[in-house]
Write a protein that holds these residues in place. Structure first.
Motif, short mmCIF file in Angstrom:
data_model
loop_
_atom_site.label_atom_id
_atom_site.label_comp_id
_atom_site.label_asym_id
_atom_site.label_seq_id
_atom_site.Cartn_x
_atom_site.Cartn_y
_atom_site.Cartn_z
N PRO A 189 0.83 -1.21 0.00
CA PRO A 189 0.00 0.00 0.00
C PRO A 189 0.86 1.25 0.00
CG PRO A 189 0.04 -1.00 2.18
CD PRO A 189 0.75 -1.95 1.27
N SER A 190 0.36 2.30 -0.62
CA SER A 190 1.06 3.58 -0.59
C SER A 190 0.73 4.28 0.73
CB SER A 190 0.59 4.44 -1.76
OG SER A 190 -0.77 4.82 -1.56
N GLU A 206 -0.79 7.02 1.04
CA GLU A 206 -2.17 7.48 0.90
C GLU A 206 -3.16 6.35 1.18
OE1 GLU A 206 0.27 7.94 -1.33
OE2 GLU A 206 0.64 10.05 -0.82
N ASP A 207 -2.83 5.15 0.67
CA ASP A 207 -3.68 3.98 0.96
C ASP A 207 -3.73 3.72 2.46
OD1 ASP A 207 -4.06 3.55 -1.78
OD2 ASP A 207 -2.35 2.18 -1.92
N LYS A 219 -5.39 -4.92 6.17
CA LYS A 219 -5.38 -3.93 5.10
C LYS A 219 -3.97 -3.60 4.60
CE LYS A 219 -9.64 -1.68 6.63
NZ LYS A 219 -10.28 -0.40 7.04
N GLN A 274 -6.05 6.06 4.25
CA GLN A 274 -7.44 5.71 3.99
C GLN A 274 -7.88 4.50 4.82
OE1 GLN A 274 -9.72 7.38 2.09
NE2 GLN A 274 -8.12 8.93 1.81
N ALA A 275 -6.92 3.67 5.22
CA ALA A 275 -7.26 2.46 5.99
C ALA A 275 -7.51 2.75 7.46
CB ALA A 275 -6.12 1.45 5.86
#
Length: 340
Positions: A263-264, A266-267, A284, A270-271
């Motif tokens: 995941p980045s 940013e990801d 996640k 969001q998690a």
């Protein structure tokens, strides 16, 4: 009869040629990872046991990097040995943290050493080292992110300079995956045990001589540390499997795939949500690469894309209260989940 005599002469000449064969000359240049447990002596003893003509020499100094050997006047002997020693192979080992945390230094130094070696028609083998260890869930574990970055730098340097890689660190990774808790690190979580050095020798000797690692001596010579023969056999299997499945190009491809799947930052943002558990966050972001307990606070470290990292700070019940996201080039963000 003349035919038999001719055959005997051929056999005798072949034996004489074998006995007169020049030994393979090998030079190790490195630091304590090389001289600890006398790794060059273990390689030499394997050659002696297998009756392979080989002469192993070394130039080492604690904590030195490959760049420092070139830039420090009192260690000019290292480059001079390479220039004057008529070696078949030079085995280069950089300071343990440099490939992971300052890869440009390793890349530049390897390029310079390879040019020096090319002038002497000496082949270069890069000693891909193991990462430091840490304790996780009560067991000593390899620092997987550090190993990823160390292996990446050595593989890039090898491809750029047409050098060979001895994937010792990847063999250590395979050992820890198969034998969790059976440490190859000493108490300082950096240097090798006798078993760790033996595994390194199995990888290096096997690649120098193209000998299957599972057919090596289990009892190194008198100048090398003694290890249990059953442990030696298992270490040989690990070395053989690592060499069989490794190449710099294959590692780089695997690295690209692994990076794409992470995941980045940013990801990761969001998690996050108020009240999220570490189990839910792990689902996640993937498995944590490290965890630590300090008093009532538990921390878990996650690797994100492009060397970014997220650290989750949890209650004893496993609820994430705060996270920090470190993104190279942009600093660190602290996020209080109770305020989301």
């Amino acid at each position: 009869m003349p035919r038999i005599i001719s055959l005997l002469i051929t056999v005798v000449l072949s034996l004489c040629s074998l006995q007169a064969r020049e030994p393979m000359r090998v030079l190790f240049i490195g630091n304590s990872y090389t001289y600890c447990n006398n790794l060059p002596a273990i390689v030499q003893s394997m050659a002696d046991e297998k009756k392979v003509p080989m002469q192993v020499e070394s130039y080492t100094e604690g904590a030195m990097s490959l760049r420092s050997f070139l830039n420090t006047l009192r260690h000019a002997k290292a480059a001079r040995m390479l220039a004057e020693g008529d070696y078949d192979w030079v085995i280069l080992q950089d300071q343990s943290q440099t490939p992971a945390y300052n890869p440009g230094d390793t890349m530049g130094a390897v390029e310079r050493w390879c040019k020096l070696a090319a002038e002497q028609k000496t082949r270069v083998m890069l000693f891909l080292t193991w990462a430091h260890a840490h304790e996780m869930n009560g067991k000593v574990c390899l620092q997987s992110a550090m190993q990823d970055d160390t292996s990446l730098t050595y593989c890039r340097a090898a491809i750029a300079n047409k050098a060979t890689v001895a994937p010792v660190g990847e063999a250590w990774r395979r050992w820890y995956a198969k034998h969790p808790g059976k440490t190859l690190h000493t108490r300082d979580l950096s240097h090798p045990t006798a078993e760790g050095s033996y595994l390194a020798a199995c990888v290096i000797y096997s690649m120098l001589t193209d000998t299957p690692a599972n057919k090596l001596p289990t009892r190194p010579g008198k100048n090398a540390p003694r290890i249990n023969s059953s442990a030696a056999r298992e270490l040989q299997k690990i070395a053989a499997a690592t060499i069989r499945n490794f190449s710099p190009a294959k590692y780089l491809k695997k690295h690209e795939e692994r990076e794409a799947s992470r995941p980045s930052p940013e990801d990761a943002r969001q998690a996050l949500s108020r009240g999220i558990s570490i189990e839910q966050l792990s689902a996640k972001l993937g498995k944590p690469i490290a965890s630590q307990k300090a008093g009532s606070q538990h921390t878990y470290q996650f690797r994100l894309r492009n060397k970014a990292e997220l650290v989750a700070y949890c209650t004893p019940g496993g609820i994430v209260k705060k996270v920090s996201i470190a993104n190279p080039g942009t600093g660190v963000d602290i996020i209080d989940l109770d305020k989301l």
